[in-house]
Design a protein around this motif. Structure first.
Motif: not given
Length: 166
Positions: A31, A35-39
């Protein structure tokens, strides 16, 4: 009582395990920093907007990831009212469609003919290869999700069907 057991691994099994481990390590996509881990987007957070000018009036769109007009991956949903029809058209990139709700008719060909395909129920998936003429319809309110690689565009088989020229 203590049991001892000798375990011997053959060289080919060892090499296979090492190769598999190396392959798995190389296949992990890191990642990017910042950036965020997930959305995660819940159904009540989906933001519907008027459909794109490439579709007849009445459709709504919600972009969930990326930008379909730019290079890169995208995910968006389209909501169609009952009785909605998309005339035969093509795309320059492969299209992946999943039916989220309602019922979705989709068939290949340059002539609109509903009898060539059944209505697909929720959970159904369709892959349309690059350049394949196809058309779609919804008899009831229907939501589909499109996944693809941008830029994503629509070219109508009959230019008179293109809502951008009407």
């Amino acid at each position: 009582m203590t049991l001892s057991r000798s375990c011997r691994i053959s060289p080919s099994a060892l090499y296979g395990a090492v190769a598999l481990g190396a392959l798995l390590a190389l296949s992990v996509t890191p990642v990017p920093a910042g950036e965020a881990h997930h959305t995660a987007i819940t159904e009540d957070q989906v933001e519907w907007q008027p459909g794109p000018p490439t579709l007849p009036a009445g459709a709504q769109i919600a972009v969930l990831h990326g930008n379909p007009a730019e290079e890169g991956q995208f995910v968006f949903r389209l909501k169609f009212p009952a009785g909605y029809v998309i005339a035969p058209h093509r795309h320059l990139k492969e299209e992946h469609v999943t039916v989220v709700s309602g019922g979705f008719g989709m068939a290949t060909g340059e002539t609109y003919d509903r009898s060539t395909a059944p209505i697909l129920p929720p959970g159904s998936f369709v892959r349309i290869p690059v350049g394949t003429a196809h058309f779609a319809w919804a008899d009831e309110e229907t939501v589909v999700q499109l996944n693809g690689i941008g830029p994503f565009g629509v070219e109508y088989v009959n230019p008179k069907d293109d809502p951008r020229t009407n």
